[in-house]
Scaffold this motif. Structure first.
Motif, PDB file in Angstrom:
ATOM      1  N   ARG A 176      14.897  73.693  35.478  1.00 39.24           N
ATOM      2  CA  ARG A 176      13.980  73.476  36.210  1.00 39.24           C
ATOM      3  C   ARG A 176      13.268  74.182  35.536  1.00 39.24           C
ATOM      4  O   ARG A 176      13.527  75.207  34.960  1.00 39.24           O
ATOM      5  N   THR A 177      11.738  73.407  34.908  1.00 36.41           N
ATOM      6  CA  THR A 177      10.783  74.180  34.472  1.00 36.41           C
ATOM      7  C   THR A 177      11.231  75.143  35.402  1.00 36.41           C
ATOM      8  O   THR A 177      10.398  76.093  36.238  1.00 36.41           O
ATOM      9  N   GLY A 178      10.769  76.677  35.044  1.00 36.53           N
ATOM     10  CA  GLY A 178      10.345  78.325  35.213  1.00 36.53           C
ATOM     11  C   GLY A 178      11.422  78.291  35.592  1.00 36.53           C
ATOM     12  O   GLY A 178      11.987  80.185  35.737  1.00 36.53           O
ATOM     13  N   GLY A 191       9.960  83.126  23.738  1.00 37.20           N
ATOM     14  CA  GLY A 191      10.726  82.515  24.681  1.00 37.20           C
ATOM     15  C   GLY A 191      11.680  82.423  25.357  1.00 37.20           C
ATOM     16  O   GLY A 191      12.050  82.622  26.065  1.00 37.20           O
ATOM     17  N   TYR A 192      12.613  83.427  24.050  1.00 35.34           N
ATOM     18  CA  TYR A 192      13.579  84.191  24.371  1.00 35.34           C
ATOM     19  C   TYR A 192      13.854  85.813  24.666  1.00 35.34           C
ATOM     20  O   TYR A 192      12.459  86.370  23.703  1.00 35.34           O
ATOM     21  N   ASP A 238      17.100  71.131  16.085  1.00 35.10           N
ATOM     22  CA  ASP A 238      16.215  69.757  16.724  1.00 35.10           C
ATOM     23  C   ASP A 238      16.092  69.032  15.741  1.00 35.10           C
ATOM     24  O   ASP A 238      16.063  69.282  15.034  1.00 35.10           O
ATOM     25  N   PRO A 239      16.605  67.747  16.348  1.00 31.17           N
ATOM     26  CA  PRO A 239      16.455  66.725  15.286  1.00 31.17           C
ATOM     27  C   PRO A 239      15.231  66.717  13.943  1.00 31.17           C
ATOM     28  O   PRO A 239      14.222  66.870  14.873  1.00 31.17           O
ATOM     29  N   ALA A 291      11.996  79.134  32.647  1.00 26.74           N
ATOM     30  CA  ALA A 291      12.743  77.994  30.991  1.00 26.74           C
ATOM     31  C   ALA A 291      11.335  76.737  30.957  1.00 26.74           C
ATOM     32  O   ALA A 291      10.497  76.245  32.174  1.00 26.74           O
ATOM     33  N   SER A 292      11.743  76.277  29.760  1.00 25.14           N
ATOM     34  CA  SER A 292      10.079  75.306  29.505  1.00 25.14           C
ATOM     35  C   SER A 292      10.662  74.217  29.076  1.00 25.14           C
ATOM     36  O   SER A 292      11.786  74.130  28.149  1.00 25.14           O
ATOM     37  N   THR A 293       9.699  72.550  28.966  1.00 23.25           N
ATOM     38  CA  THR A 293      10.312  71.755  28.399  1.00 23.25           C
ATOM     39  C   THR A 293      10.388  71.377  27.078  1.00 23.25           C
ATOM     40  O   THR A 293      11.337  70.642  26.717  1.00 23.25           O
ATOM     41  N   ASN A 294       9.719  72.860  26.535  1.00 26.07           N
ATOM     42  CA  ASN A 294      10.379  72.045  25.091  1.00 26.07           C
ATOM     43  C   ASN A 294      11.221  73.049  24.531  1.00 26.07           C
ATOM     44  O   ASN A 294      11.739  73.370  23.177  1.00 26.07           O
TER      45      ASN A 294
END
Lengths: 111, 111
Positions: free
Chosen positions: B14-16, B63-64, B38-39, B81-84
């Protein structure tokens, strides 16, 4: 800008056809060029090329490097449905550890 | 044979949430890498490590974070974690040469 450019991005052929995949690169101090095959899992290593004009061959797959024109080709003869995959090209630089990957060519072989 | 294993094949978070992705190689390789795939964007390098406790940012480190406390293990951490960050994450290892050996990948979905 992209340092490793693969073409075409995707390709659909019939079984038995011969295909040529292209990889051009622009890096400061070239060390090696690698080809990988990726099916629906991890990329698997195919070839590593470091010298111009020397063909690497494995069964129906072959590859050659041109360091003057800064490109490599991957040839697949008598294609089979099992050749359907994403083919990745990557370049290593002198004094570098990480590879620079192209976006890949998606090959689909229909029966 | 070189073996690179990743802790999970599929992961839903889940986000966060804080997310840990683990990678282990059994060939005493010095270098380890984390990519996301990613595609349309190909393989992009997040971080790599050339020795225990040593790390270098790749092309998209934001973000990592990473951790390499032992030679055989390289962890990727998503602090929040974020959706992107929904993506396929691939770990690889290599020795002195350029040939990288990949793990099976972790498909992470962040809701």
């Amino acid at each position: 800008e992209d340092k490793v450019v693969q073409s075409p991005l995707s390709l659909v052929v019939h079984e038995g056809d011969t295909v040529t995949l292209n990889c051009s690169y622009e890096v400061t101090n070239f060390r090696s060029l690698l080809w990988y095959k990726q099916e629906k899992k991890a990329p698997t290593f195919l070839f590593m090329l470091t010298s111009s004009g020397i063909e690497k061959k494995s069964g129906r797959l072959s590859s050659i490097l041109d360091k003057k024109e800064l490109f490599s080709i991957l040839n697949i003869t008598a294609t089979q449905t099992g050749d359907s995959a994403v083919y990745l090209c990557a370049v290593g630089e002198q004094a570098g550890t990480a590879l620079i990957f192209g976006k890949g060519t998606t090959l689909s072989v229909s029966s | 044979d070189v073996k690179v294993t990743q802790s999970s094949r599929y992961l839903v978070k889940r986000t966060g949430e804080k997310v840990f992705l683990e990678c282990v190689q059994d060939m005493d390789h010095e270098n380890m890498f984390w990519y996301r795939q990613d595609p349309g964007l190909g393989l992009r390098l997040i971080y790599f490590s050339y020795d225990v406790k040593m790390k270098e940012k790749g092309d998209i480190p934001e973000g990592y974070s990473v951790s390499r406390e032992k030679k055989e293990r390289f962890s990727l951490i998503l602090e929040s974690a974020s959706t992107n960050q929904t993506s396929m994450y691939l770990c690889a290892s290599s020795s002195e040469g350029d040939t990288q050996y990949f793990g099976p990948g972790t498909r992470l979905t962040v809701l």
